[in-house]
Structure formats: C-alpha cells, structure tokens
Design a protein around this motif. Structure first.
Motif, short mmCIF file in Angstrom:
data_model
loop_
_atom_site.label_atom_id
_atom_site.label_comp_id
_atom_site.label_asym_id
_atom_site.label_seq_id
_atom_site.Cartn_x
_atom_site.Cartn_y
_atom_site.Cartn_z
N LEU A 1 0.93 -1.15 0.11
CA LEU A 1 -0.05 -0.12 -0.15
C LEU A 1 0.84 1.30 -0.07
CD1 LEU A 1 -2.87 1.19 0.51
CD2 LEU A 1 -2.61 0.93 2.82
N LEU B 1 -3.17 8.24 5.58
CA LEU B 1 -4.29 8.99 4.89
C LEU B 1 -5.19 9.24 5.91
CD1 LEU B 1 -5.65 9.95 2.32
CD2 LEU B 1 -6.43 7.64 1.92
N THR B 2 -5.70 8.40 6.78
CA THR B 2 -6.97 8.50 7.90
C THR B 2 -6.45 9.15 8.90
OG1 THR B 2 -7.54 6.15 7.04
CG2 THR B 2 -8.61 7.26 8.97
N THR C 1 -13.67 8.48 5.61
CA THR C 1 -14.52 8.33 4.65
C THR C 1 -14.04 9.41 3.69
OG1 THR C 1 -16.17 6.88 5.35
CG2 THR C 1 -16.76 7.84 3.37
N SER D 1 -1.92 0.92 9.55
CA SER D 1 -1.36 -0.33 9.49
C SER D 1 -0.17 -0.41 9.53
CB SER D 1 -1.95 -1.16 8.30
OG SER D 1 -3.26 -1.37 8.41
N LEU E 1 -12.55 -6.66 9.31
CA LEU E 1 -12.03 -5.50 9.06
C LEU E 1 -11.77 -5.16 7.56
CD1 LEU E 1 -10.02 -3.16 9.96
CD2 LEU E 1 -8.15 -4.83 9.96
N TYR F 1 -11.62 -1.14 5.98
CA TYR F 1 -10.40 -0.42 5.19
C TYR F 1 -10.30 -0.31 3.88
CZ TYR F 1 -7.26 -4.72 5.68
OH TYR F 1 -6.90 -5.81 5.77
N GLU F 2 -9.54 0.27 3.28
CA GLU F 2 -9.47 0.84 1.96
C GLU F 2 -11.13 1.39 1.60
OE1 GLU F 2 -6.00 0.83 1.56
OE2 GLU F 2 -6.83 0.71 -0.51
N GLY G 1 -17.68 2.49 11.41
CA GLY G 1 -16.30 2.52 10.59
C GLY G 1 -15.07 1.71 11.63
C1 LIG Z 1 -7.32 -1.62 11.23
C2 LIG Z 1 -7.11 -0.69 10.42
C3 LIG Z 1 -6.39 -0.62 9.75
C4 LIG Z 1 -6.22 0.42 8.58
N1 LIG Z 1 -5.31 0.83 8.03
C5 LIG Z 1 -5.11 2.03 7.23
C6 LIG Z 1 -3.88 2.48 6.71
O1 LIG Z 1 -2.85 1.77 6.78
N2 LIG Z 1 -3.58 3.77 6.14
C7 LIG Z 1 -5.00 4.64 6.35
O2 LIG Z 1 -4.65 5.68 5.74
N3 LIG Z 1 -6.06 4.12 6.59
C8 LIG Z 1 -6.13 3.05 7.29
N4 LIG Z 1 -7.31 2.44 7.90
C9 LIG Z 1 -8.34 3.37 7.97
C10 LIG Z 1 -9.71 3.12 6.95
O3 LIG Z 1 -9.30 3.20 5.76
C11 LIG Z 1 -10.76 3.88 7.58
O4 LIG Z 1 -11.20 3.32 8.60
C12 LIG Z 1 -12.04 3.70 6.61
O5 LIG Z 1 -11.74 4.35 5.45
C13 LIG Z 1 -13.54 4.19 7.22
O6 LIG Z 1 -13.17 5.75 7.72
P1 LIG Z 1 -13.58 5.78 9.30
O7 LIG Z 1 -13.16 4.70 10.33
O8 LIG Z 1 -13.27 7.17 9.75
O9 LIG Z 1 -15.21 5.68 9.28
P2 LIG Z 1 -16.17 6.90 8.92
O10 LIG Z 1 -15.69 7.43 7.72
O11 LIG Z 1 -16.31 7.85 10.07
O12 LIG Z 1 -17.38 6.23 8.55
C14 LIG Z 1 -18.69 5.89 9.46
C15 LIG Z 1 -19.53 5.25 8.83
O13 LIG Z 1 -20.47 6.17 7.86
C16 LIG Z 1 -20.31 5.75 6.69
N5 LIG Z 1 -20.21 6.92 5.89
C17 LIG Z 1 -19.15 8.22 6.07
N6 LIG Z 1 -19.43 8.69 4.94
C18 LIG Z 1 -20.67 8.48 4.26
C19 LIG Z 1 -21.37 9.09 3.14
N7 LIG Z 1 -20.86 10.11 2.48
N8 LIG Z 1 -22.22 8.25 2.57
C20 LIG Z 1 -22.73 7.07 3.23
N9 LIG Z 1 -22.13 6.70 4.43
C21 LIG Z 1 -21.08 7.35 4.84
C22 LIG Z 1 -19.16 4.75 6.53
O14 LIG Z 1 -19.54 4.03 5.27
C23 LIG Z 1 -19.19 4.06 7.88
O15 LIG Z 1 -20.42 3.06 7.58
C24 LIG Z 1 -7.14 1.36 8.78
C25 LIG Z 1 -8.56 1.12 9.47
C26 LIG Z 1 -8.53 0.16 10.20
C27 LIG Z 1 -9.66 -0.04 11.34
#
Ligand SMILES: Cc1cc2nc3c(=O)[nH]c(=O)nc-3n(C[C@H](O)[C@H](O)[C@H](O)COP(=O)(O)OP(=O)(O)OC[C@H]3O[C@@H](n4cnc5c(N)ncnc54)[C@H](O)[C@@H]3O)c2cc1C
Lengths: 502, 375
Positions: A126, A163-164, A170, A204, A470, A474-475, B333
């Motif tokens: 990644l 990124l996150t 999201t 990650s 998970l 993610y992604e 999320g």
């Molecule tokens: C164990 C783990 C490893 C990860 N590894 C990485 C990494 O290496 N690098 C990195 O950058 N990120 C990483 N991530 C982050 C991951 O990509 C995000 O968790 C994911 O994109 C969701 O974002 P969030 O958790 O903030 O949820 P949120 O964005 O807060 O979403 C919460 C809920 O709202 C929904 N939602 C949000 N916006 C909308 C919309 N516009 N319309 C409809 N529904 C919506 C979502 O689908 C979800 O159900 C990791 C996450 C985890 C848990």
C-alpha cells in the motif's frame, strides 16, 4: 430526470464491451512468462504458509491478546528474509520485479492461512503504491532501493501509508468529500521544506515501518487542491507514535496513531505537492489529486478483495476438514446433504471472490491502466532478462533527471483517459466489495457448521471471523466503495447523476 | 414490550437494567479480556446477591419461582450491555431446567439450600451442544449404589468456577444417555485452562476429564434426551432474549454514534445510504422485541406448539443478530472494530450465542422434523 431517450440508451451504455470482459481483451497480449512467474510466486507463498504462517498464526494471535502492545518484529524479519518486501518492486528500482497482478494470488494464498500476517507482508505494498503513484521516480528509486538493501542486510525497511485522520476516514478517500472534512494534518511550506502538524490514525504497520507515505494538506479547508504527499522516515524529529489500537482481529498487524508536531520535512522528501503542476499535463489540480487516489485504490482494493477471498478460502478449508472428520447424528458431517450444500456455497464464494479481483487486475493491465506498460511484451521480457547492472548502474541514475520524471508522468498520468481511470477504480471497488463480503460470509458459515468447535480459538474458525470483518472497513468502507462503483461504472455515463449531493 | 403486556415483570426489567448499568457498563472491556485479564468474580457475586441466579427455580427450592418471561426480560436488559453475564445466567438456568425436567427438584433444593455464595449456587453445563447429536464421551459405571464417571467432556461452561456440574454420560450397556450431577471439588476431576473463545469471554468454559468421578444420576436412566429437549425448548426463548438484548445494544450505539460522527460535512446519520442501514437495524431490533415477547408468552402459557415458537424465535433472532451486529460495527467504521467501543464484542457474542444448545443448522432441521411429526 432521465429523458426517455436517455433511459432507452442506458442498457447500451452499461453493457459496453470495453467496460467488462477485461480478461478477454487482455489475455492475447499478455506475455506467457507471467503464468510461470505467478506459479512461482504462489508456490513461495504456500511454502511460507507451511513453514512460517500456519505454525505460528494462532499462537501469535493468542500472544497479542495477552499483550496488546505486541509488535510483529519477528514476522517482519521473516517476511524480509523470504524476499516478500521486494518481490513486487520493479527491477527498475532494484526489486525482484515479479509481475504485479501475481501479488493478488500471493495475497490470497497468505490470507488463507492468516490475513493478519498477510497484512504484515502486504500493507507495505500500500505504501509502495502510494509512493509509485506520485510518479516521483527519483524519490521512489531511493526508497525502494533502501527496501532492497534492507533485505540484503537483514534490517527490514518497510513502508506504510498514512491517509486516515481521527476526524476524516471516508472523507479522505474521496476528493469530492474532502473539502467538507474535518482535517487536521497540515503541511505549511517553509524555506527548504514543510512543517507538518496533526495526526493520523489506524495506520497499518505504522510502528514497525521505516518509511511512511504521508498525505497532508497545505490548506485544510481546500484540500481537494492542496494535497502534499511526503515520504517520512521513522525517527524524524517531530514524528512520533501514539496509540496502538486494540482490535478485534488481524492482531498480528498493528494499527498505529501517528503524531506530527512541528515536524520539518525537507523538500527532497516531498513526493508530490499538488500545487506544483509542471509536467502534469492539463488536467485541473483537483482531478490530478483524484487520479492519484484512484491509481492507488485501483491496485489496493483488488488486493483487499484478494485478502477477503483468502479468508473465504481459509474458512472454507477449515470447515471442510472438520466436516470430513467429525460425526454428527451418527454419520460424518460431510455426508449430510445440508452440509454438502453449505460447503458448495462456500466454495462458490471463494471462486466468485477470485474471479472479481482477477478481472479488476486485468482492467489495470489494459492500456492506460497502471500495470499496462510493465506487461507489454518487450518491456516485460527486457525487465525479466536484462542483467541487473543495466538497471542498477545505467538506468537508475537516469531516474533523477527531470526529463525522466516527465516521461513517466506523460506515460502514466497524461495518457490515462478518464474512462480508463473510472473503469479501473469502479472494478477495484467491485472486487473489494465482493471479496470482503465473501470473506465474512464464509467465516460465519464455518463457525455455524462447526458448532462449539468453531467457537474455540485453537480450531481457527473464530479467528477467520474476527479477522474478516476489518476487510469490509479499510480501503474505504464497503458502502463508500458501492458509491464509488456507482460513480465510476454507472453514474459516469448519466449526465444527471450526482453523488454525495443529497 | 413484554413488560408492557405483563406489567408484573417490570420490576425484573428494572432490576436487570439497573444492575447492568451499575455493574457492567464501566468495566465491559476489562471483563471481556478474560482469560488474559481478571475474571469478574465480584459481578457474579453481586448477581447472586441480587437473586439473578435462581429466577426460574421454584420458591420451594429457594428460587424466585418465576417463568421464562421474567428470565427473558432480565437477559434482554443485561445483554444490551454485556452478554457474558447473560451466558452465565443462561447456563445455570439451563442446568436447573434440565434437573427440574428430570424430576430432580430435591437435588436442586439441596444445592440452592446449602449454597452460601455464587460459586456454590452455580451449576456448570456444556451449554453449546445437544448431547444427542455429538458423541457423548463420558461413560458411567454403576458401582454399588453410586456411579463412577470416566472420560472427557468438552466445553463445560462455568466448569472452572461452579460448585457442581451437570454432565451427560452413557451408562454401559444402555441406549441413550443420562444426566449426572458431579461435585466440582470431587476426586478424579481434571479441568483444562479456560477455553479461549470467540465471544462471551467472561462466561468461560473448560474441558473436563473425569477418572472415576462419583456422579449422582438426575432423572431416570437413559432419559437424558427427553429432559434436554424439554429444557432446550424452554431455553430457546432465553437465547432469543439474549440476541434481542445484543441487537438493541448494537442499534443504540450505532444510532448515537451516527448522530455524533461527522463525515462529508454532516452527521453521518444524514447520509441516506447509512440511514438505510440504520433503518434495517431498527426494523430488526423492533421485530426482535416482538418475537421474544411472543415466544416467552407462548412458553409460559404453554400454548400449543410453544416449543416450536421458542425454537423459531431463537433461530430467527440468532440470524438477525449476526447480521445486525455486523452492520453495527460497519456504522462506526474503523472505531467499530476497536475494543474501545461495544460493537465488536456484540458481533462476537451474537455468533457465540447462536451456537448455544447445539449445532445451528441441525436445530433448524430439528424444527421441521418436530413439525412433520406433528409435535
Ligand atoms: C485496522 C485498520 C487499519 C487501517 N489501515 C489504514 C492504513 O494503513 N492507512 C490509512 O490511511 N487508513 C487505514 N485505515 C483507515 C480506514 O481506511 C478507515 O477506517 C475507513 O476509510 C473508514 O473511515 P472511518 O473509520 O473514519 O469511518 P467513517 O468515515 O467515520 O465512517 C463511519 C460510517 O459512516 C459511513 N459514511 C461515511 N461517509 C458516508 C457517506 N458520505 N455516505 C454514506 N455513508 C457514509 C461509512 O461507510 C461508515 O459506515 C485502517 C482502518 C482500520 C480499522
């Protein structure tokens, strides 16, 4: 409203030949050597599973419960020794140069034994994708060669991607949403570099990576046009690690909080600043940033689909073994018709997951897709058979010239049409949703089929279930991926269609 | 809902709700870390003091003499916060119900009468299997007036802590199986380490190995299957109640999170795709409440086919709960996947609870067999 003529032409639009059946279009042009090479890669993964993953997966998972601060240094060392971190780095950058679609089958193979450990190996890619898609080949060359040296010296050098953010998950996956996001990772331009402040979460392999491909913003309110991508080395002043997340599954692979406090990053570690657009053709800046994200996810989302398919397969194999050796109601479970139907369903789920990610990667291999150039026969065979010194001593120095950078950008950025970008990204989402849903589904079915044995840690099925969930997150969550699929494969040909606009 | 129809159950609901809020909420994560962290002994002790361990036991046996309805409202409320305690209560009641079905009232009376604390009240039981389906690996041999039990029995829930265990065993030379009560402090009994399980971590089980352990038969010889089936029919309503509680807890957490979390410039509840997911959850949780009420009343009123209603309720809600808790994580999320929130535990617990009382697919098939036989 869709006009009567518009609605009439919808079916024509959706069944366009070029937007499906990628395998049929790609196969005649692919070098035959790819097949043998893919077999070799998968065989290595199988061996790694037998010798490293399977003997340790459950024990490591147990250990992480006893000690939530566990970090997988030993596994990283092993994966490094086995060459997994350089396997899919092109020879141009000193790597082993295995063809990139083969990585998906390796991912599936490893995930069928333990998807947490598969992530310990593959999250690195990644980071590799994040660096590569910046098309700053000079910096990419420097970092990737360090990864290669790390393999030789036995000091692993792996890359994460950050990124996150705490307030934006999201939102940062989607350039259309990002200007509404609650961002905090700010990059301020100063003399000789940037000062970065803010934090990233859920990264990650953060704690165990040597490099981080960091995405920050020079204007937090208008990030869609002000994105800066950096390569930051662990240990850089002002860059520290915060929380190590306590997750339900995939516990071998840590998720880290990254904290940047007045962290100075010199210009030489800027992969790309979106405001500097020389050599990036005529697309508007926001579109270029979007293209960058789509380049990355076009590669990584099919890979997550392969993670899911691997889990689906592991769960299926675990259930099958159990059914073949356990008597229920006086006869072997495998001889109950209902159990046979369940096993058939699980088998089907694996195949569907695999077909989806395979097809998405064929899309990436067609002209304009990120894999295309390396899969053209002359390039492929040259890369495969040209002596290493040509890459290391003749071509590598050329990568530092501005003209070379421009050529790469022209080849990859300018020559990719919007249609190709949409096709690759849409299919990547499709593969991700299918594979990960299959992973969860099969894990649930395995636990059901195994009853009380399925609940016990040492039998493996329950771990598949915890690990699998998970993958739907993610992604980009699977919901976001559905909208991305809509945008790229459906809405793109309907002028009236708008997303994130309700 | 059940308490609206049967207001006399309201005090039980309040008791369980207050207990859950007071005793379970704050330490949910710590309690769930067992077997790698401390076990929640003090909570179980207070559950005993609050009378939660003898709800359906007749008053003459020192219980509260309540029906399945009361048990259901308690399990529902507790499971919304932490289903592990529900697992403990469930296992204990299941063992008690089997004993009552076997005519072992006096034995139960002895246990309850002599008990001085939670441990001596609790009866361990292999709650995740139907002994008729899997091969029972315990043999019982009659020696004089007593029985001597040998063999291994897997996943005896509460086996590491309860004063007694109720176990199925085959008497040499006989068909079917018989239940035996064993003293957990007795000679010849070896206990494994606590089983590390998918869910319900604080409702632990162990494997027991018996080498000539003295067992007291409960009920007639070879009558185990009938006793189990009767108790199992009743306890399916309780499974439904646990799932219902888990579902309500997951829905509530998702609902509140979605009103606080911002993405795309608004609370995520205001994105219609997410709201649709919440809508599905709301429907499922609403249905769950009705299903539990219906099943509990059918059991308590001994409606015709009450057993089928209870089984259908448990099977249906188990499927719904596994689906709903998956979405429960999804709405949060990445946070949903972390132990700092309750959703991942509910996801694991729902799947674990689905396995109570035997292999899930076989229970579905059994339902049809019972209907075909016109039971
Ligand atoms: C164990 C783990 C490893 C990860 N590894 C990485 C990494 O290496 N690098 C990195 O950058 N990120 C990483 N991530 C982050 C991951 O990509 C995000 O968790 C994911 O994109 C969701 O974002 P969030 O958790 O903030 O949820 P949120 O964005 O807060 O979403 C919460 C809920 O709202 C929904 N939602 C949000 N916006 C909308 C919309 N516009 N319309 C409809 N529904 C919506 C979502 O689908 C979800 O159900 C990791 C996450 C985890 C848990």
């Amino acid at each position: 409203m869709i006009s009567p003529e518009g609605s009439k032409s919808l079916p024509d639009r959706e069944s366009r030949f070029d937007e499906s059946l990628f395998s049929l279009q790609a196969m005649p042009k692919l070098p035959r050597g790819m097949l043998k090479e893919t077999r070799k890669a998968v065989a290595l993964a199988k061996k790694f599973n037998d010798e490293v993953v399977r003997p340790h997966a459950l024990e490591i998972d147990r250990q992480t419960h006893a000690d939530p601060e566990y970090l997988p240094w030993d596994l990283v060392k092993k994966a490094n020794e086995w060459g997994f971190y350089t396997m899919f780095i092109p020879k141009l950058f000193g790597g082993q140069g295995f063809n990139m679609p083969a990585s998906a089958y390796v991912v599936e193979e490893l995930s069928s034994a333990c998807v947490g450990i598969a992530n310990v190996v593959f999250v690195h890619y990644l980071g590799v994708a994040g660096i590569l898609a910046s098309w700053n080949v000079s910096l990419a060359n420097k970092i990737f060669r360090e990864v290669v040296r790390g393999q030789k010296t036995g000091k692993p050098c792996i890359i994460s991607l950050a990124l996150t953010e705490p307030g934006a998950g999201t939102d940062v996956e989607e350039n259309e949403l990002i200007d509404r996001a609650r961002l905090n990772c700010h990059a301020e331009k100063v003399k000789g570099g940037y000062i970065v402040n803010g934090s990233k979460i859920f990264i990650s392999m953060g704690h165990v990576s040597e490099w981080c491909c960091l995405i920050a913003y020079s204007d937090l309110k208008k990030a869609s046009e002000n994105t800066v991508t950096f390569a930051v080395r662990t240990g850089t002043k002002g860059f520290t690690f915060g929380k190590h997340e306590d997750k339900m599954g995939q516990r071998a692979c840590p998720a880290s909080e990254l904290i940047f406090e007045d962290c100075f990053i010199p210009d030489e570690y800027v992969l790309r600043d979106s405001r500097i657009r020389e050599g990036f053709g005529t697309r508007p800046i926001a579109d270029l940033i979007e293209q960058y994200i789509h380049f990355v996810v076009s590669v990584t989302r099919p890979a997550v689909g392969a993670f899911g398919t691997g889990v689906a397969r592991g769960a299926y194999e675990t259930a099958l073994k159990f059914a073949g050796e356990t008597e229920v109601d006086g006869k072997l479970l495998i001889n109950h018709e209902w159990a046979q139907a369940m096993l058939a369903e699980m088998y089907k789920n694996v195949v569907i997951g695999r077909l989806s990610y395979t097809e998405a990667n064929y899309a990436n291999g067609l002209p304009g897709g990120i894999y295309n150039i390396l899969q053209r026969k002359p390039v492929y065979y040259y890369q495969k058979y040209a002596p290493k010194f040509i890459f290391n001593y003749l071509i590598s120095p050329l990568l530092d010239f501005e003209i070379t950078q421009r050529i790469f950008r022209r080849l990859f950025v300018d020559s990719q049409s919007m249609e190709v970008q949409q096709r690759c990204s849409g299919w990547a989402s499709l593969a991700k949703i299918v594979g990960t849903d299959m992973g969860v589904k099969n894990s649930q079915m395995a636990v059901e089929l195994m009853g009380q044995a399925g609940l016990r840690h040492e039998r493996g099925a329950e771990k598949f279930l915890r690990d699998s969930k998970l993958l739907q997150i993610y992604e980009g969550t699977n919901q976001l991926n559905r909208i991305n699929l809509f945008n790229n494969l459906i809405g793109s040909s309907i002028p009236q269609a708008r997303s994130f606009d309700e | 809902m059940l308490t609206t129809i049967k207001s006399e159950l309201k005090p039980f609901e309040d008791l369980a709700h207050n207990f859950a809020v007071r005793e379970l909420t704050a330490n949910r994560k710590v309690n769930d870390s067992y077997p790698f962290g401390p076990f929640f002994d003090p909570v179980v002790a207070r559950a005993y003091e609050a009378g939660l361990l003898g709800i359906t036991v007749p008053e003459e046996c020192s219980g509260a003499g309540q029906g399945i309805g009361a048990l259901c409202v308690i399990l529902d409320r507790i499971s919304a916060v932490d289903a592990s305690l529900s697992g403990i209560i469930f296992t204990n009641v299941l063992a008690q119900e089997i004993m009552l079905a076997a005519g072992g009232k006096d034995t139960l009376k002895d246990i309850m009468g002599q008990a001085t604390d939670a441990r001596s009240t609790l009866i361990a039981y292999p709650a995740f299997c139907n002994p008729g389906e899997t091969q029972t690996r315990l043999d019982a041999v009659r020696t004089g007036g007593t029985y001597s039990l040998s063999g291994t029995i897997e996943y005896v829930v509460l086996g590491g802590m309860a004063g007694h265990a109720l176990v199925p065993a085959r008497i040499k030379g006989q068909d079917g199986y018989t239940f035996f009560l064993i003293d957990q402090g007795g000679k010849g009994l070896t206990k494994s380490e606590p089983i590390f399980s998918l869910g319900l971590h604080a409702c632990p089980g162990v494997d027991l190995t018996l080498a000539g352990v003295e067992g007291r038969p409960v009920g007639k010889e070879g009558d185990g299957a009938r006793c189990f089936d009767h108790a199992s029919d009743r306890m399916h309503a309780a499974v439904a109640a646990i799932q219902c509680g888990i579902m309500k807890g997951a829905f509530q957490e998702a609902l509140s999170y979605s009103q606080e979390r911002f993405q795309g410039g608004r609370e995520i509840i205001n994105w219609s795709a997410l709201r649709m997911l919440l809508g599905d959850m709301a429907v499922q949780a609403g249905i769950a409440d009705m299903v539990v009420s219906g099943a509990a009343m059918a059991v308590d009123q001994q409606d015709p086919q009450w057993g089928l209603s209870a089984r259908a309720a448990a099977l249906h809600l188990s499927e719904l709960a596994c689906k709903l808790t998956t979405d429960g994580i999804q709405i949060l999320g990445g946070n949903g996947y972390m132990k700092d929130y309750g959703q991942e535990k509910r996801f694991r617990d729902a799947k674990q609870v689905q396995a109570l009382l035997g292999l899930f697919p076989l229970r579905k098939l059994g339902l049809v067999s019972a209907m075909a036989k016109g039971q």
